[in-house]
Design a protein around this motif. Sequence first.
Motif, PDB file in Angstrom:
ATOM      1  N   HIS A  31       9.680 -18.269 -16.255  1.00 53.82           N
ATOM      2  CA  HIS A  31       8.474 -18.515 -15.462  1.00 53.82           C
ATOM      3  C   HIS A  31       8.309 -19.857 -15.039  1.00 53.82           C
ATOM      4  N   ASN A  52       1.675  -9.363  -9.998  1.00 54.54           N
ATOM      5  CA  ASN A  52       0.279 -10.008  -9.892  1.00 54.54           C
ATOM      6  C   ASN A  52      -0.682  -9.324 -10.996  1.00 54.54           C
ATOM      7  N   GLY A  56       1.942  -9.473 -15.736  1.00 54.86           N
ATOM      8  CA  GLY A  56       2.878 -10.291 -15.048  1.00 54.86           C
ATOM      9  C   GLY A  56       4.294 -10.181 -15.340  1.00 54.86           C
ATOM     10  N   THR A  61       5.914 -13.607 -14.387  1.00 51.84           N
ATOM     11  CA  THR A  61       5.311 -14.337 -13.182  1.00 51.84           C
ATOM     12  C   THR A  61       3.673 -14.493 -13.454  1.00 51.84           C
ATOM     13  N   THR A  62       3.352 -14.478 -14.578  1.00 53.18           N
ATOM     14  CA  THR A  62       1.920 -14.568 -14.929  1.00 53.18           C
ATOM     15  C   THR A  62       1.267 -15.475 -14.351  1.00 53.18           C
ATOM     16  N   ASP A  63       0.167 -15.387 -13.151  1.00 52.49           N
ATOM     17  CA  ASP A  63      -0.572 -16.196 -12.830  1.00 52.49           C
ATOM     18  C   ASP A  63       0.005 -16.881 -11.629  1.00 52.49           C
TER      19      ASP A  63
END
Lengths: 346, 341
Positions: A31, A52, A56, A61-63
């Motif tokens: 991340h 998204n 994620g 890829t969270t947020d």
Amino acid sequence: MPWAEALITSKAAGQEVAEEGRVLAYVDALHEALTLALELDPKVFVLGQGVNDPRGMFGVTTDLYKKFGEDRVFDTPLSEEGLTGICAGAALNGTRPVYLHNRPDFLLLTFNQLVSHASKFHYIDNGQNNVPMVVWSAIGRGWGSGSQHSQAIQGFLLGVPGLKIIMPSTPYDAKGLMLAAIADNNPVLIFDHRWNMKAKGVVPEGIYHIPIGKGVYRRRGEDLTIVGTSHTLALALEAMEDLDKEGISADVIDLRTLKPLDEEIIFESLKKTGKILIVDTGPAMAGVCAEIGCLVAEKGFHDLRGPVRRIGLPDSPIPAGFTLEQYYFPDKDRIAKVIREMVSGA
Amino acid sequence: MIRYPYNELEFTFSSSPDETYEADFLIGLYRSMLRIRMIQEAIESRYHEDEMKTPIHLVIGQEATSVGVCAALRTTDQVYSSHRTQGNYLAKGGSLKGMMSELYCRLNGCAGSRGGSMHLLDKSVGYAGSSAIVGGSVPIATGAAFGAQYLKKDQINVVFFGDAATEEGAIWESINFAALKSLPVLYICENNFYSVCSSMEVRQPKVDIYKKAGAFGVNSCRIDGTQVLNVYEATREAVKIARSGGGPTFIESVAYRWRGHGGAGDDSASGYRDPEEVKAWQKFCPIDGLYKDLMKKNLFDETRNSSMKKEIQDEIEEAFQHAINSPNPEEKDLSTYVYSD
């Protein structure tokens, strides 16, 4: 919680990090790599089915879209082949796509664009164009993932000129190799492993690159050489911890990159130990194990003091059910058994 | 039996009769089509020498689509093709010498002898490349459009492909994405009814191709691909839409392939199509049609036509000599550009 998830979590909870420094989980290192790349270069964008969503992509890829906007981090249709070509076309036109997939199984849908297009353009355009793109996926295993959600396909792609293939095993490498892959001017595949995602390790802050094509020793020893990548290498290291008590020692080489392959480190170690075990998350047949085994037979024959051994997956589809899975996948005990045989000459 | 009669085709767009053009523009279109035809015929006539060791896919009969589309584009707009490259490449302004050297497998070919006839490129004029896998360029061109939009470049992206490409899944994946993101991309389907020797009727149900594209929410039309002004005006409209952020257009341009799928000559005697069908379509030659029109309007004359042909012939001969006298690659050239630095 699914048992696979519980197992990964419990292992991570028990893991001690001996080194000094900031400790991050594997997924957080990834991340952070994406965050830094997006901050550094406006030409970088991140896409994939589910990037998204609240989970994620395992947390990789969270947020991110909240920070960088949905123009740069976006969910996609499921059109894997089309979107791989779209990434290649966008890469040819000055951008740096990072395309994420939940599982390598979905990459099988992309082979036309990956194998016949993205990896060929630099060569068939006589060097006039390049295709800087990253395709990331995480190998699954367990909880019924089965034959269509657990495949490790790096071996299929080993013979494709123009591709680079990365398979990290530590948070430090996962971050440094992701950043190196995004900076690279070629199509680069990264195969991470779901079971590594919660592993912890020391990860420096800021941008750094791990060189693509360079392996590293994880342990040094005398009796044999073990080479591999990713989760299987982690299993081999666990096996060696047990075998330590039996007085067995090994050079354990984490190749980190399969293509280009660091042959030098393999032959350096083989010269000393005379025995080699190759481990891989993919099929033993015609894959990474087979290629390295052949390379050793070809170029390291006179250093060999015993047969080449390999531990990959059997030549049968991956079963979904819990019990069959226990028989199917290698674990540290099975790896230890093979090592004992190799050392005793049995 | 004439399976695909010209007169039974229905078109949804045609050029406006009120539109007036400068004579030079029309003569330019004529010259561009004639030049492509003459180059194709020259290649065809020397193909038996086996010195052009590469497959050829002639575009004779279909020149108006390449020329009409490219006339509506700027140099900086990007064009991608399928395997039938030559008309698209030449119409976009690709170097003839570069192409001939590529066909002769020379080091100075437009792709350094790594692409061959099915992968030409000339970046200096916005001819961005092609794919020998049917439909393969469609996602690439869509990605070029995405890249242009992402980087806020004023760049139209065009991809030429045949009717059979619409049987590939990835083109619909691309069109879906282009419609979703309103990408500046033009899909030019050169429908010539045949995929190698397989006719449309064994490959697709009787649903008009352009209507399928329309179902994805993109502008789409079917035009007479033997009429260069039809092609030009349809493209001009599509370009206008795309440049103003209105997204993709799909143009099905219908014109017949006078030659076989690959190689020199017409292979219809082999039985997959009636030679009479070829003859029937030859009555609707895009070049003769425009020539007659120019003559009728007194915009052109036979003397100018002859000197134009002579000029083109000289250019072709020079390009052949350039290619023949150029060096072959050496073994050391084999392993360069596998990876980019």
